[in-house]
Write a protein that holds these residues in place. Structure first.
Motif, short mmCIF file in Angstrom:
data_model
loop_
_atom_site.label_atom_id
_atom_site.label_comp_id
_atom_site.label_asym_id
_atom_site.label_seq_id
_atom_site.Cartn_x
_atom_site.Cartn_y
_atom_site.Cartn_z
N ALA A 154 -15.49 -27.86 -15.14
CA ALA A 154 -16.72 -27.53 -15.43
C ALA A 154 -17.17 -26.35 -16.21
CB ALA A 154 -17.31 -27.23 -14.11
N ASN A 155 -18.10 -26.16 -16.87
CA ASN A 155 -18.51 -25.03 -17.67
C ASN A 155 -19.25 -24.04 -16.85
OD1 ASN A 155 -18.60 -23.04 -19.90
ND2 ASN A 155 -20.45 -24.23 -20.40
N ILE A 156 -18.45 -23.35 -15.75
CA ILE A 156 -18.86 -22.67 -14.90
C ILE A 156 -18.33 -21.21 -14.84
CG2 ILE A 156 -20.03 -24.27 -13.28
CD1 ILE A 156 -17.58 -24.07 -11.53
N ARG A 157 -17.19 -20.85 -15.62
CA ARG A 157 -16.54 -19.69 -15.57
C ARG A 157 -16.76 -18.97 -16.71
NH1 ARG A 157 -9.93 -19.54 -14.66
NH2 ARG A 157 -10.01 -17.21 -13.90
N THR A 158 -17.29 -17.76 -16.86
CA THR A 158 -17.45 -17.17 -17.92
C THR A 158 -16.21 -15.99 -18.20
OG1 THR A 158 -18.65 -15.15 -16.93
CG2 THR A 158 -20.09 -16.82 -17.49
N THR A 159 -16.29 -15.53 -19.43
CA THR A 159 -15.27 -14.29 -19.54
C THR A 159 -15.22 -13.17 -18.90
OG1 THR A 159 -16.96 -13.36 -21.31
CG2 THR A 159 -15.28 -15.08 -22.03
N ALA A 160 -16.52 -13.06 -17.86
CA ALA A 160 -16.60 -11.86 -17.14
C ALA A 160 -16.33 -12.33 -15.68
CB ALA A 160 -17.99 -11.30 -17.08
N GLU A 161 -15.89 -13.52 -15.70
CA GLU A 161 -15.55 -13.89 -14.26
C GLU A 161 -14.37 -13.34 -13.67
OE1 GLU A 161 -16.62 -15.03 -11.25
OE2 GLU A 161 -17.40 -16.70 -12.34
N ARG A 162 -14.48 -13.06 -12.33
CA ARG A 162 -13.35 -12.26 -11.65
C ARG A 162 -12.42 -13.28 -10.69
NH1 ARG A 162 -17.49 -9.92 -14.16
NH2 ARG A 162 -17.06 -7.73 -14.28
N ASP A 163 -11.24 -12.94 -10.37
CA ASP A 163 -10.30 -14.00 -10.06
C ASP A 163 -10.35 -14.09 -8.54
OD1 ASP A 163 -9.74 -14.82 -12.34
OD2 ASP A 163 -7.58 -13.89 -12.54
N SER A 164 -10.61 -13.31 -7.61
CA SER A 164 -10.52 -13.67 -6.10
C SER A 164 -11.70 -14.24 -5.47
CB SER A 164 -10.46 -12.37 -5.18
OG SER A 164 -11.43 -11.55 -5.38
N VAL A 165 -11.67 -15.00 -4.36
CA VAL A 165 -12.87 -15.43 -3.78
C VAL A 165 -13.87 -14.30 -3.46
CG1 VAL A 165 -13.79 -16.46 -1.79
CG2 VAL A 165 -11.87 -17.48 -2.66
N PHE A 166 -13.62 -13.20 -3.17
CA PHE A 166 -14.33 -12.27 -2.93
C PHE A 166 -15.10 -11.89 -4.24
CE2 PHE A 166 -15.61 -7.66 -3.12
CZ PHE A 166 -16.24 -7.51 -1.95
N GLY A 167 -14.40 -11.84 -5.36
CA GLY A 167 -14.69 -11.27 -6.64
C GLY A 167 -15.36 -12.03 -7.49
N THR A 168 -15.60 -13.49 -7.13
CA THR A 168 -16.02 -14.63 -7.88
C THR A 168 -17.43 -14.61 -8.09
OG1 THR A 168 -14.35 -16.10 -7.33
CG2 THR A 168 -16.12 -17.08 -8.30
N VAL A 169 -17.94 -14.30 -9.30
CA VAL A 169 -19.45 -13.95 -9.45
C VAL A 169 -20.28 -15.33 -9.38
CG1 VAL A 169 -21.16 -13.49 -11.28
CG2 VAL A 169 -19.06 -12.17 -11.18
N GLN A 170 -19.73 -16.38 -9.91
CA GLN A 170 -20.45 -17.62 -10.11
C GLN A 170 -20.35 -18.46 -8.70
OE1 GLN A 170 -22.41 -19.12 -12.51
NE2 GLN A 170 -21.86 -17.07 -14.11
N HIS A 171 -21.54 -19.04 -8.33
CA HIS A 171 -21.70 -19.40 -6.96
C HIS A 171 -20.79 -20.81 -6.77
CE1 HIS A 171 -24.03 -21.42 -3.58
NE2 HIS A 171 -23.70 -22.26 -4.09
N ASP A 172 -20.81 -21.71 -7.88
CA ASP A 172 -20.14 -22.92 -7.85
C ASP A 172 -18.50 -22.86 -7.88
OD1 ASP A 172 -22.43 -24.60 -7.86
OD2 ASP A 172 -22.69 -24.34 -10.05
N LEU A 173 -18.07 -21.67 -8.69
CA LEU A 173 -16.83 -21.41 -8.79
C LEU A 173 -16.17 -21.02 -7.55
CD1 LEU A 173 -13.97 -21.65 -10.14
CD2 LEU A 173 -14.67 -19.47 -11.23
N HIS A 174 -17.22 -19.82 -6.83
CA HIS A 174 -16.83 -19.68 -5.47
C HIS A 174 -16.44 -20.71 -4.59
CE1 HIS A 174 -17.98 -18.15 -1.57
NE2 HIS A 174 -17.25 -17.26 -1.70
N ARG A 175 -17.37 -21.64 -4.45
CA ARG A 175 -17.37 -22.80 -3.40
C ARG A 175 -15.82 -23.49 -3.69
NH1 ARG A 175 -21.33 -25.51 -4.97
NH2 ARG A 175 -20.09 -27.13 -5.95
#
Length: 576
Positions: free
Chosen positions: A133-154
């Protein structure tokens, strides 16, 4: 005379050259400040103009005023002057109104995390694209705590849920109990005079109990080291101490991670501690990752079978990520390292604070102390025995003392805590949860749609935050909010006031990012407190609440005064 004139002209030329060079930068920055103050979408919101102009206002209070971490108090002052909604940064609002909490942190609402609040913990930038899915940006962080996007966090969180479930924690109860036995053994072997510095050991034992089976498949055995490996305590404190600086300069930790550790140690020892932590975690992640690749992803099933036979060989969070049905781009050394960093840091700092604070309040109230010991004696026949977690959860007075401190310390997951039914209406539980605020940092989120607060329309994409302490210590809803008074929950006859008390009772925060590791911390602290207070008679030593316990600094986690000696105790007797 001619030489003097030439020198003056030369100096003037140099100054002119520098001025010409700097002029466009200064002009751009001045324009930036003017825009923020007068033309920004948040320009009409109340608050100091300096706070709306740039983040330097926050940086001043967090790094230069008193002992640092003071912006939370300046925010309180802003609310006193400007009202319940204030602009605290160019693109950030803060709201003090418990009735709005359910809107901002609504469980079903899509809310993204604020990037700068994540970068302070050193999470790196991700590079591969998320294929499904196109839900990850170049500024996305890699841990669950650090995930910016709501959908990717889930999606990422689903990979960790099995490891942190109550059933998973119950399976490793024997591991937790083995750590508690080592703590008890240490107390028995150390001379009474040396136990006056026991706050270091309280911190270390709560950290190592998590470290030994939380982030590491191979037990670190730090409880076997002298004083529970105090370098872990120093390392974790270094991580939190850097927060005010990293909040102003979000890239400082990431840059430090790329430099030689010796150089970082010379420049800033606190940042060096974080880098050492990063390297320590990365080594073990790399080992597990190498075995995973070498076995073509089949090793985890064998190790899972072993873990059922030997709980002390239980899988780590790394195994859960590698076993999860997520894209291979999510299974990288960098991502798993960041996952371990964020979880271990959060669990160590908050759990150690919870344990020390709980012990302080028990010992500072003789009636509470005696009642707890009587309950434990009635439930655990032999003082040297360790009860099962299931049994401890059935002790109403222990639960009422423990949950208050525990649940207020965790703030970043998605499932509600499973409280024993007898404690859900406990006045002591509620009062403890209310008075203990282990996470004092504000928790800003970003809504993709405009939010409405009273007459104010908050533009989409605005950082909007609230602080747990504002609700839990509300002076109107909870008179004398700093007083520990369980009776306040039993003597309120006004239904409207009781409803307000329930609305403001937000120790766990709300929304889809509640703490994922609450059950593990829950079990650890239950066992430690039961073991210590069933077997030993303890008393406080040189511990002052205002200096050693109460919140004095915001380092995201709550910190006491820099001169704090911690919660010091000594053993004055042993049950027979």
């Amino acid at each position: 005379m001619l030489n003097i004139i030439n020198r003056v002209l030369s100096l003037y030329s140099e100054i002119t050259a520098v001025s010409i060079f700097l002029f466009p930068f200064v002009t751009c920055y001045v324009c930036y400040l003017v825009y923020n103050i007068y033309f920004h979408p948040l320009a009409e919101f109340p608050g100091p103009k300096l706070a709306g102009a740039s983040r330097w206002y926050e940086g001043y209070f967090d790094n230069l005023v008193s002992h640092g971490g003071q912006y939370m108090y300046e925010i309180d002052r802003m609310h006193e002057e400007y009202g319940p909604i204030v602009r605290i940064a160019p693109n950030e609002l803060h709201i003090q109104d418990v009735e709005f909490h359910g809107t901002l942190y609504a469980l079903g609402a899509k809310r993204n995390k604020v990037p700068y609040m994540i970068d302070i913990f050193g999470t790196n930038l991700a590079s591969p694209s998320f294929p499904s899915a196109n839900i990850r940006t170049t500024a996305e962080r890699d841990s669950v705590f650090g995930t910016v996007q709501h959908d990717l966090h889930r999606i990422r969180r689903m990979a960790l849920n099995p490891f942190f479930s109550k059933q998973a924690v119950t399976r490793i109860e024997s591991v937790i109990q083995s750590k508690v036995r080592r703590i008890v053994l240490y107390v028995l072997l150390v001379e009474p005079a040396e136990l006056q510095a026991a706050h270091l050991n309280l911190t270390a034992m709560s950290q190592t109990a998590n470290i030994d089976h939380l982030g590491f498949a191979r037990c670190a055995n730090t409880l076997d080291q002298p004083d529970f490996s105090p370098e872990w305590d120093e390392m974790m404190r270094g991580v939190s101490e850097i927060v005010p600086l990293a909040r102003q300069f979000p890239g400082v930790v990431q840059i430090a991670q790329m430099l030689p550790i010796g150089l970082v140690r010379l420049l800033n020892p606190l940042v060096a501690k974080f880098s050492e932590f990063d390297q320590l975690v990365r080594v073990q992640v790399s080992e597990i990752f190498t075995r995973y690749r070498a076995s073509k992803g089949e090793f985890s099933a064998k190790e899972s079978e072993l873990s059922r036979e030997r709980p002390d060989q239980a899988n780590s969070i790394f195994h859960e990520i590698l076993k999860a049905k997520i894209p291979e781009s999510e299974k990288t050394v960098d991502r798993m390292t960041q996952e371990a960093q964020s979880i271990i840091s959060a669990a160590s700092e908050t759990t150690s604070s919870v344990l020390a604070t709980t012990i302080f309040h028990i010992l500072d109230n003789p009636d509470v102390h005696e009642r707890l010991k009587a309950e434990l004696k009635g439930a655990i026949e032999h003082p040297k025995a360790l009860a099962e977690w299931r049994r401890l959860q059935q002790l109403p007075y222990l639960v009422s003392l423990l949950l208050p401190q525990l649940l207020s310390s965790v703030s970043s997951s998605s499932a509600p805590v499973d409280l024993p039914s007898k404690t859900k209406q406990s006045a002591t539980v509620k009062e403890g949860l209310r008075i203990s605020v282990a996470i004092c940092g504000r928790l800003p989120l970003v809504a993709p749609e405009p939010l409405q607060y009273k007459s104010w329309t908050i533009p989409a994409g605005t950082y909007v935050g609230m602080s747990p302490k504002d609700a839990l210590h509300h002076p109107t809803i909870y008179p004398s909010p700093k007083a520990f008074d369980p009776s306040r929950w039993l003597t309120t006859d006004d239904p409207k006031h009781k409803a307000m008390m329930e609305m403001a009772f937000l120790p766990f925060n709300k929304g889809p990012r509640v703490c994922i590791g609450s059950q593990l911390a829950y079990a650890n602290i239950y066992h430690v407190l039961a073991a210590l207070f069933r077997r030993f008679d303890l008393e406080l030593v040189d511990t002052i609440r205002e200096r050693d316990v109460d919140i004095a600094r915001d380092q995201f986690v709550s910190k006491p005064h820099p001169q704090s000696k911690g919660v010091s105790v000594r053993v004055v007797g042993e049950a027979e």
